[in-house]
Design an enzyme around this catalytic site. Structure first.
Site, PDB file in Angstrom:
ATOM      1  N   ASN A 126      -1.790   0.283   6.780  1.00  0.00           N
ATOM      2  CA  ASN A 126      -1.377  -1.055   7.520  1.00  0.00           C
ATOM      3  C   ASN A 126      -0.343  -1.611   6.372  1.00  0.00           C
ATOM      4  O   ASN A 126      -0.247  -2.986   6.411  1.00  0.00           O
ATOM      5  CB  ASN A 126      -2.437  -1.737   7.960  1.00  0.00           C
ATOM      6  CG  ASN A 126      -3.518  -1.986   6.980  1.00  0.00           C
ATOM      7  OD1 ASN A 126      -3.249  -1.785   5.965  1.00  0.00           O
ATOM      8  ND2 ASN A 126      -4.609  -2.549   7.500  1.00  0.00           N
ATOM      9  N   ARG A 156      -2.317 -14.136   4.833  1.00  0.00           N
ATOM     10  CA  ARG A 156      -3.068 -13.544   5.912  1.00  0.00           C
ATOM     11  C   ARG A 156      -2.166 -13.462   7.223  1.00  0.00           C
ATOM     12  O   ARG A 156      -2.032 -12.700   7.949  1.00  0.00           O
ATOM     13  CB  ARG A 156      -4.355 -14.025   6.120  1.00  0.00           C
ATOM     14  CG  ARG A 156      -5.296 -13.853   5.028  1.00  0.00           C
ATOM     15  CD  ARG A 156      -6.014 -12.536   4.811  1.00  0.00           C
ATOM     16  NE  ARG A 156      -6.460 -11.629   5.889  1.00  0.00           N
ATOM     17  CZ  ARG A 156      -7.064 -10.807   5.710  1.00  0.00           C
ATOM     18  NH1 ARG A 156      -7.148 -10.096   4.660  1.00  0.00           N
ATOM     19  NH2 ARG A 156      -7.585 -10.105   6.754  1.00  0.00           N
ATOM     20  N   HIS A 174      -2.489  -5.301   1.639  1.00  0.00           N
ATOM     21  CA  HIS A 174      -3.661  -6.119   1.274  1.00  0.00           C
ATOM     22  C   HIS A 174      -3.357  -7.381   1.154  1.00  0.00           C
ATOM     23  O   HIS A 174      -2.538  -7.598   0.216  1.00  0.00           O
ATOM     24  CB  HIS A 174      -4.369  -5.356   0.266  1.00  0.00           C
ATOM     25  CG  HIS A 174      -5.717  -6.173  -0.182  1.00  0.00           C
ATOM     26  ND1 HIS A 174      -6.824  -6.066   0.574  1.00  0.00           N
ATOM     27  CD2 HIS A 174      -5.555  -7.181  -1.025  1.00  0.00           C
ATOM     28  CE1 HIS A 174      -7.333  -6.964  -0.189  1.00  0.00           C
ATOM     29  NE2 HIS A 174      -6.842  -7.612  -1.084  1.00  0.00           N
ATOM     30  N   LYS A 204       0.688  -1.259   0.061  1.00  0.00           N
ATOM     31  CA  LYS A 204       0.134   0.052   0.243  1.00  0.00           C
ATOM     32  C   LYS A 204       0.715   1.540   0.005  1.00  0.00           C
ATOM     33  O   LYS A 204       1.965   1.347   0.285  1.00  0.00           O
ATOM     34  CB  LYS A 204      -0.935  -0.006   1.041  1.00  0.00           C
ATOM     35  CG  LYS A 204      -2.052  -0.992   0.966  1.00  0.00           C
ATOM     36  CD  LYS A 204      -2.843  -0.952   2.565  1.00  0.00           C
ATOM     37  CE  LYS A 204      -3.860  -2.091   2.408  1.00  0.00           C
ATOM     38  NZ  LYS A 204      -4.895  -1.915   3.466  1.00  0.00           N
ATOM     39  N   PHE A 207     -15.335   3.660   6.878  1.00  0.00           N
ATOM     40  CA  PHE A 207     -13.884   4.322   6.743  1.00  0.00           C
ATOM     41  C   PHE A 207     -13.613   4.129   5.137  1.00  0.00           C
ATOM     42  O   PHE A 207     -12.745   4.249   4.594  1.00  0.00           O
ATOM     43  CB  PHE A 207     -12.880   3.524   7.382  1.00  0.00           C
ATOM     44  CG  PHE A 207     -13.072   1.788   7.234  1.00  0.00           C
ATOM     45  CD1 PHE A 207     -12.490   1.480   6.157  1.00  0.00           C
ATOM     46  CD2 PHE A 207     -13.685   1.039   8.333  1.00  0.00           C
ATOM     47  CE1 PHE A 207     -12.662  -0.307   5.749  1.00  0.00           C
ATOM     48  CE2 PHE A 207     -13.543  -0.244   7.761  1.00  0.00           C
ATOM     49  CZ  PHE A 207     -13.191  -0.680   6.892  1.00  0.00           C
ATOM     50  N   THR A 248      -5.346  -6.614  11.128  1.00  0.00           N
ATOM     51  CA  THR A 248      -5.878  -5.487  10.528  1.00  0.00           C
ATOM     52  C   THR A 248      -4.939  -4.191  11.162  1.00  0.00           C
ATOM     53  O   THR A 248      -4.264  -3.584  10.332  1.00  0.00           O
ATOM     54  CB  THR A 248      -7.184  -5.408  10.071  1.00  0.00           C
ATOM     55  OG1 THR A 248      -7.707  -6.403   9.460  1.00  0.00           O
ATOM     56  CG2 THR A 248      -7.658  -4.090   9.409  1.00  0.00           C
ATOM     57  N   ARG A 305       2.702  -6.256   9.196  1.00  0.00           N
ATOM     58  CA  ARG A 305       1.938  -5.295   9.794  1.00  0.00           C
ATOM     59  C   ARG A 305       2.537  -4.864  11.264  1.00  0.00           C
ATOM     60  O   ARG A 305       2.448  -3.628  11.650  1.00  0.00           O
ATOM     61  CB  ARG A 305       0.611  -5.455   9.924  1.00  0.00           C
ATOM     62  CG  ARG A 305      -0.124  -5.315   8.824  1.00  0.00           C
ATOM     63  CD  ARG A 305      -1.752  -5.933   8.737  1.00  0.00           C
ATOM     64  NE  ARG A 305      -2.534  -5.452   7.537  1.00  0.00           N
ATOM     65  CZ  ARG A 305      -3.639  -5.888   7.322  1.00  0.00           C
ATOM     66  NH1 ARG A 305      -4.200  -6.903   7.754  1.00  0.00           N
ATOM     67  NH2 ARG A 305      -3.950  -5.657   5.775  1.00  0.00           N
TER      68      ARG A 305
HETATM   69  P1  ADP Z   1      -7.831  -6.670   5.878  1.00  0.00           P
HETATM   70  O1  ADP Z   1      -6.914  -5.625   4.964  1.00  0.00           O
HETATM   71  O2  ADP Z   1      -6.988  -6.884   7.126  1.00  0.00           O
HETATM   72  O3  ADP Z   1      -8.674  -7.650   5.320  1.00  0.00           O
HETATM   73  P2  ADP Z   1     -10.413  -5.117   6.154  1.00  0.00           P
HETATM   74  O4  ADP Z   1     -10.831  -5.852   5.101  1.00  0.00           O
HETATM   75  O5  ADP Z   1     -11.279  -5.219   7.354  1.00  0.00           O
HETATM   76  O6  ADP Z   1      -9.005  -5.544   6.645  1.00  0.00           O
HETATM   77  O7  ADP Z   1     -10.181  -3.716   5.895  1.00  0.00           O
HETATM   78  C1  ADP Z   1      -9.839  -2.999   4.392  1.00  0.00           C
HETATM   79  C2  ADP Z   1      -8.721  -2.124   4.852  1.00  0.00           C
HETATM   80  O8  ADP Z   1      -9.648  -1.043   5.303  1.00  0.00           O
HETATM   81  C3  ADP Z   1      -7.973  -2.165   5.930  1.00  0.00           C
HETATM   82  O9  ADP Z   1      -6.620  -3.036   5.660  1.00  0.00           O
HETATM   83  C4  ADP Z   1      -7.334  -0.883   6.191  1.00  0.00           C
HETATM   84  O10 ADP Z   1      -6.591  -0.381   5.229  1.00  0.00           O
HETATM   85  C5  ADP Z   1      -8.688  -0.334   6.320  1.00  0.00           C
HETATM   86  N1  ADP Z   1      -9.512  -0.294   7.486  1.00  0.00           N
HETATM   87  C6  ADP Z   1     -10.024  -1.347   8.339  1.00  0.00           C
HETATM   88  N2  ADP Z   1     -10.375  -0.919   9.403  1.00  0.00           N
HETATM   89  C7  ADP Z   1     -10.402   0.309   9.489  1.00  0.00           C
HETATM   90  C8  ADP Z   1     -10.626   1.227  10.453  1.00  0.00           C
HETATM   91  N3  ADP Z   1     -11.346   0.976  11.613  1.00  0.00           N
HETATM   92  N4  ADP Z   1     -10.518   2.619  10.205  1.00  0.00           N
HETATM   93  C9  ADP Z   1      -9.747   3.128   9.112  1.00  0.00           C
HETATM   94  N5  ADP Z   1      -9.492   2.188   8.058  1.00  0.00           N
HETATM   95  C10 ADP Z   1      -9.623   0.703   8.319  1.00  0.00           C
HETATM   96 MG    MG Z   2      -9.969  -7.538   3.725  1.00  0.00          MG
END
Ligand code: ADP
Ligand code: MG
Length: 139
Positions: free
Chosen positions: A113, A86, A116, A10, A58, A92, A103
């Protein structure tokens, strides 16, 4: 079972010149980078890619962040690559991520973070074809 998953390095990570460092996590864990390219997402592309999160609070902020700088999109291949990636990424929110994960090592906060990774075989197939044609993937 050999699988493929879609990974994105990212903008927070490309800004800090961490592409090689992050790639070494994948390679040291036994995943192969079988396709990779650096690009800038348009807002339309970011919104389409994250359409599954369209109702989340978000979403707009996430899409703006994903277009704030270049990303590196890649296909990772290996044994149970989807779940394995993962695990390598970590939780996350970097504050909750285990030691030794990407992360934990380089993530800045719950939004920025650094990586993806696809979360299911169905989404991996969709996300890989969002960025790559079969001819661009060399396993
Ligand atoms: P992951 O990337 O671990 O699969 P999610 O699919 O839940 O997590 O969320 C997608 C992306 O959205 C996250 O990687 C992060 O960049 C962003 N994100 C997730 N939760 C939040 C939050 N509470 N506030 C701001 N950004 C968030
Ligand atoms: Mg996701």
């Amino acid at each position: 079972m050999t699988e493929r998953t879609l990974s994105i390095i990212k903008p927070d990570a490309t800004a800090r010149n961490l592409t090689g460092k992050i790639n070494s996590f994948f390679e040291e864990a036994g995943l192969r980078i079988v396709a990779q390219k650096r690009l800038r997402l348009t807002l339309d592309q970011a919104q389409a890619f994250y359409a599954v999160h369209a109702e989340r609070s978000f979403y707009n902020e996430l899409c703006e962040y994903m277009v704030s700088g270049p990303v590196v999109v890649q296909v990772l291949e290996g044994e149970n690559a989807i779940v394995r990636n993962r695990e390598i990424m970590g939780a996350t929110n970097p504050a909750n991520a285990d030691e030794g994960t990407i992360r934990k090592a380089v993530g800045k906060d719950v939004q920025e973070n650094s990586v993806h990774g696809s979360d299911s075989p169905e989404n991996a197939a969709k996300e890989i074809s969002f960025f790559f044609s079969e001819i661009e993937i060399a396993g």
